[in-house]
Each structure stands twice: as C-alpha cells, then as structure tokens.
Design a protein around this motif. Structure first.
Motif, short mmCIF file in Angstrom:
data_model
loop_
_atom_site.label_atom_id
_atom_site.label_comp_id
_atom_site.label_asym_id
_atom_site.label_seq_id
_atom_site.Cartn_x
_atom_site.Cartn_y
_atom_site.Cartn_z
N LEU A 116 0.84 -1.20 0.00
CA LEU A 116 0.00 0.00 0.00
C LEU A 116 0.88 1.26 0.00
CD1 LEU A 116 -3.01 0.56 -0.07
CD2 LEU A 116 -3.03 0.53 2.43
N SER A 117 1.92 1.26 0.81
CA SER A 117 2.80 2.43 0.85
C SER A 117 3.53 2.61 -0.48
CB SER A 117 3.82 2.29 1.99
OG SER A 117 4.75 1.26 1.74
N THR A 118 3.85 1.50 -1.15
CA THR A 118 4.49 1.59 -2.47
C THR A 118 3.57 2.26 -3.48
OG1 THR A 118 5.81 -0.40 -2.05
CG2 THR A 118 5.50 0.24 -4.35
N LEU A 119 2.28 1.91 -3.43
CA LEU A 119 1.31 2.56 -4.31
C LEU A 119 1.30 4.06 -4.08
CD1 LEU A 119 -1.23 2.63 -6.22
CD2 LEU A 119 -2.59 2.29 -4.13
N TYR A 120 1.23 4.48 -2.82
CA TYR A 120 1.15 5.91 -2.52
C TYR A 120 2.45 6.63 -2.90
CZ TYR A 120 -3.27 5.03 -0.20
OH TYR A 120 -4.59 4.68 0.08
N LYS A 121 3.58 5.97 -2.77
CA LYS A 121 4.84 6.57 -3.21
C LYS A 121 4.84 6.85 -4.71
CE LYS A 121 7.78 4.36 0.28
NZ LYS A 121 8.73 3.24 0.53
N HIS A 122 4.27 5.92 -5.48
CA HIS A 122 4.22 6.08 -6.93
C HIS A 122 3.26 7.20 -7.35
CE1 HIS A 122 6.14 2.00 -7.41
NE2 HIS A 122 6.76 2.71 -8.33
N VAL A 123 2.13 7.31 -6.65
CA VAL A 123 1.09 8.25 -7.07
C VAL A 123 1.35 9.66 -6.55
CG1 VAL A 123 -1.38 8.79 -6.95
CG2 VAL A 123 -0.63 6.42 -7.28
N PHE A 124 1.84 9.77 -5.31
CA PHE A 124 1.99 11.08 -4.68
C PHE A 124 3.44 11.34 -4.32
CE2 PHE A 124 -2.35 9.72 -3.34
CZ PHE A 124 -3.07 10.67 -4.05
N LEU B 151 -13.93 9.52 3.41
CA LEU B 151 -13.37 8.67 2.38
C LEU B 151 -12.16 9.40 1.80
CD1 LEU B 151 -16.64 7.44 0.61
CD2 LEU B 151 -15.37 6.38 2.48
N THR B 152 -11.00 8.78 1.90
CA THR B 152 -9.77 9.51 1.61
C THR B 152 -8.68 8.58 1.08
OG1 THR B 152 -8.17 11.05 2.60
CG2 THR B 152 -8.98 9.28 4.02
N ASP B 153 -7.49 9.14 0.88
CA ASP B 153 -6.32 8.38 0.43
C ASP B 153 -6.60 7.64 -0.88
OD1 ASP B 153 -5.21 9.26 2.83
OD2 ASP B 153 -5.78 7.44 3.90
N CYS B 154 -7.28 8.31 -1.80
CA CYS B 154 -7.65 7.70 -3.08
C CYS B 154 -6.48 7.77 -4.05
CB CYS B 154 -8.86 8.41 -3.68
SG CYS B 154 -10.31 8.41 -2.59
N ALA B 155 -6.05 6.63 -4.54
CA ALA B 155 -4.90 6.60 -5.45
C ALA B 155 -5.02 5.42 -6.41
CB ALA B 155 -3.59 6.49 -4.67
N THR B 156 -4.74 5.69 -7.69
CA THR B 156 -4.72 4.64 -8.71
C THR B 156 -3.52 4.87 -9.62
OG1 THR B 156 -7.15 4.53 -8.72
CG2 THR B 156 -6.00 3.50 -10.57
N LEU B 157 -2.76 3.82 -9.89
CA LEU B 157 -1.65 3.94 -10.83
C LEU B 157 -2.18 4.35 -12.21
CD1 LEU B 157 0.51 0.81 -9.92
CD2 LEU B 157 0.92 3.19 -9.27
N THR B 158 -1.46 5.22 -12.89
CA THR B 158 -1.92 5.82 -14.14
C THR B 158 -2.37 4.78 -15.16
OG1 THR B 158 -0.38 7.64 -13.80
CG2 THR B 158 -1.29 7.39 -16.00
N GLU B 159 -1.61 3.71 -15.31
CA GLU B 159 -1.90 2.73 -16.36
C GLU B 159 -3.14 1.88 -16.06
OE1 GLU B 159 1.62 1.06 -13.90
OE2 GLU B 159 0.80 3.01 -14.50
N HIS B 160 -3.72 2.04 -14.85
CA HIS B 160 -4.91 1.25 -14.48
C HIS B 160 -6.16 2.12 -14.31
CE1 HIS B 160 -2.46 -2.40 -13.78
NE2 HIS B 160 -1.56 -1.56 -13.28
N ARG B 161 -6.10 3.36 -14.75
CA ARG B 161 -7.20 4.29 -14.48
C ARG B 161 -8.37 4.18 -15.45
NH1 ARG B 161 -3.56 9.62 -12.72
NH2 ARG B 161 -2.84 8.70 -10.74
N LYS B 162 -8.24 3.40 -16.49
CA LYS B 162 -9.31 3.35 -17.51
C LYS B 162 -10.47 2.44 -17.12
CE LYS B 162 -6.52 -0.04 -20.03
NZ LYS B 162 -5.80 -0.32 -21.29
N TYR B 163 -10.36 1.73 -16.01
CA TYR B 163 -11.39 0.76 -15.66
C TYR B 163 -12.35 1.23 -14.57
CZ TYR B 163 -8.44 -2.43 -18.33
OH TYR B 163 -7.70 -3.02 -19.33
#
Length: 284
Positions: free
Chosen positions: A144-152, A201-213
């Motif tokens: 989860l922390s890795t996701l947030y590092k990539h997005v923010f 509802l907070t901490d919303c994050a999606t990697l760019t390549e997965h945002r189309k779904y």
C-alpha cells in the motif's frame, strides 16, 4: 521527512478542545469543542502563534457561527449531518497574506459547473477478471505504501511509511484496494469517527496505467457498504480542486459539493485547494 500531525485534548474548567496540530501543512484544525467560546478561541489563537501556523480551521456548529464570524473566521465548506446528524460548518482564518492568495479559483469554479452536467449513471462495466477487489490488512501495508509513493510525490499524511499505515489500521481506518498480478494498483480508505458516526473517504490513489477501468468508483462503493453496516451514514470526501477525475467520481456516486478549502494541504508539489463532497448514506 513528513512531520506527523498530532491531536491534543485541552480540558479546562470552562471549555474543552480537541485540536489537530498539523506542522507539515502549517495549519491547526479544531475537530471538536464545547464551553466558553471566547476563552477557547483565545486558546486556539495562542496555539496558532505558538506553532507558527498559517491557517486555522474549525468544525463549527450552526449555533456558534455568529461568534466565529466576530472572531474573524469565514465559512469555506460544510459537512451535512457531521455531528450526530447536525451539520458542521468549516470555518477558516488565515495568518499570512500568501496563504490566502489563489490563482486557480475561477478555473475550479468552472470545473464544478462542468461536473454537474455529467450523467450520474455512467458506471463502466466491471474491470477484467485479473483485477481483484479486497479489503487491505496490515500484511499488505508495504504494498500500500508503495502505491502511494508512486502516485503522490508529496502527501499531507505520511502514507509512504508502512508503519504509519499499520497505525491507522489499528486505530480503525478501513482500506480497500484492487490487486493486479498480486500488487495493489488502486486503493482508498475510510477514516471513522465512531463518536459522531461519520467517516471521511480519503487516500484515493490509482496507478496511471490502471485508471481506464473505473476502479476508484468501485472501491468507494465497497467502502460505503461497510460504513452502512457499521451504522455510519454521514460520508464525506475532500478532493483536489484541480482533479476533474476524482471530483467527477464523487459526483457520479451521489456526493454533493459543499465548498472549497483554500490552500488547504500540500499534495504533489504545492499547496492545493480541496473540494468538499458529502453524501447521506441513509438515503441510498
């Protein structure tokens, strides 16, 4: 390094305060209060100067709005039914001229107008079967922390730190995420206030390549279901005012726009305005 926000409780003979000291965002937020308004506001101002804060936010009750106006606070937003069914008004005061300046206000107004023209019932089909929606537990805090590092690059809370994420989970914050090939590619959380029965509802994050779904919309729907199971019907979310996508998601999920908090938190590379969205889960 992110400076952690801390909550202090001040219980004097004539007033009570619950105050969030937020040095990273150079602000102080009063989350709860009761008692002598004049004295508690004097104490809050003392804290602002002691911590060299640039912005004060108070979650105020309707009956106290006039005294807050007299103190120099102005409304920027509201949260319907925040206090056990009574509305909360987000009142603010600025302590530097720079913190009050903004170049994006008119653009952001136009975005809200455009969002309100959208079709509410435009949910996409389910994502491919390779995507799995799950509740995220402490064992996945590193992912989860890795996701947030990539997005923010910058975020108002230290979600880059797995230990911090585990701490919030222990304190009751609920996380859901979409997994793809064993990795979390989209996630959001619900931060619960069990006393007043509301949730952010907070901490919303999606990697760019997965945002189309449309993964985020589905995650938020799952969080809403769990909140209703817990008897929490006041749900609210604060979205970056320059993010059309996130604001559109909230609108299409039935959230209503309730104002904009100016220069509220540091996200990405600068102070950002944040739009307030609110939903009564009991009505759906």
């Amino acid at each position: 390094m992110n400076q952690l926000a801390t909550t202090v409780y001040i219980d004097e003979s004539s007033y009570y305060l619950e105050v969030c000291l937020d040095p990273f965002n150079k602000r102080i937020r009063v989350d709860d209060y009761r008692g002598n308004l004049k004295q508690l506001l004097s104490k809050v101002e003392e804290l602002v100067h002691e911590h060299q804060s640039e912005k004060l936010i108070i979650k105020g009750r309707k009956e106290d709005i006039i005294p807050f106006f007299e103190f120099g606070l102005q409304p920027e937003g509201m949260i319907d039914r925040y206090f056990h069914g009574s509305d909360a008004y987000l009142l603010t005061k600025y302590y530097t001229s720079e913190r009050k300046k903004n170049d994006h206000w008119v653009t952001e107004d136009g975005m809200i107008h455009s969002i309100y023209q959208l079709n509410v019932n435009s949910q996409k089909s389910l994502p491919p079967k390779e995507y799995e929606l799950r509740k995220v537990n402490e064992s996945c805090a590193d992912d989860l922390s890795t996701l947030y590092k990539h997005v923010f690059q910058i975020y108002p809370t230290p979600l880059h730190d797995p230990a911090y994420i585990k701490k919030t989970m222990k304190e009751g914050t609920i996380y859901y995420g979409y997994y793809y090939k064993g990795k979390i590619v989209s996630a959001a959380s619900a931060e619960l206030n069990l006393f007043y029965k509301n949730a952010e509802l907070t901490d919303c994050a999606t990697l760019t390549e997965h945002r189309k779904y449309g993964l985020m919309k589905l995650i938020l729907i799952e969080l809403e279901k769990e909140l209703k199971q817990k008897g929490i019907y006041c749900a609210y979310s604060i979205a970056r005012a320059l993010s059309f996508g996130m604001n559109a998601v909230l609108f299409q999920l039935g959230f209503a726009y309730r104002g904009r908090l100016m220069n509220n938190v540091y996200i990405y590379d600068k102070l950002e305005n944040m739009n307030m969205w609110v939903k009564d889960l009991a009505s759906c």
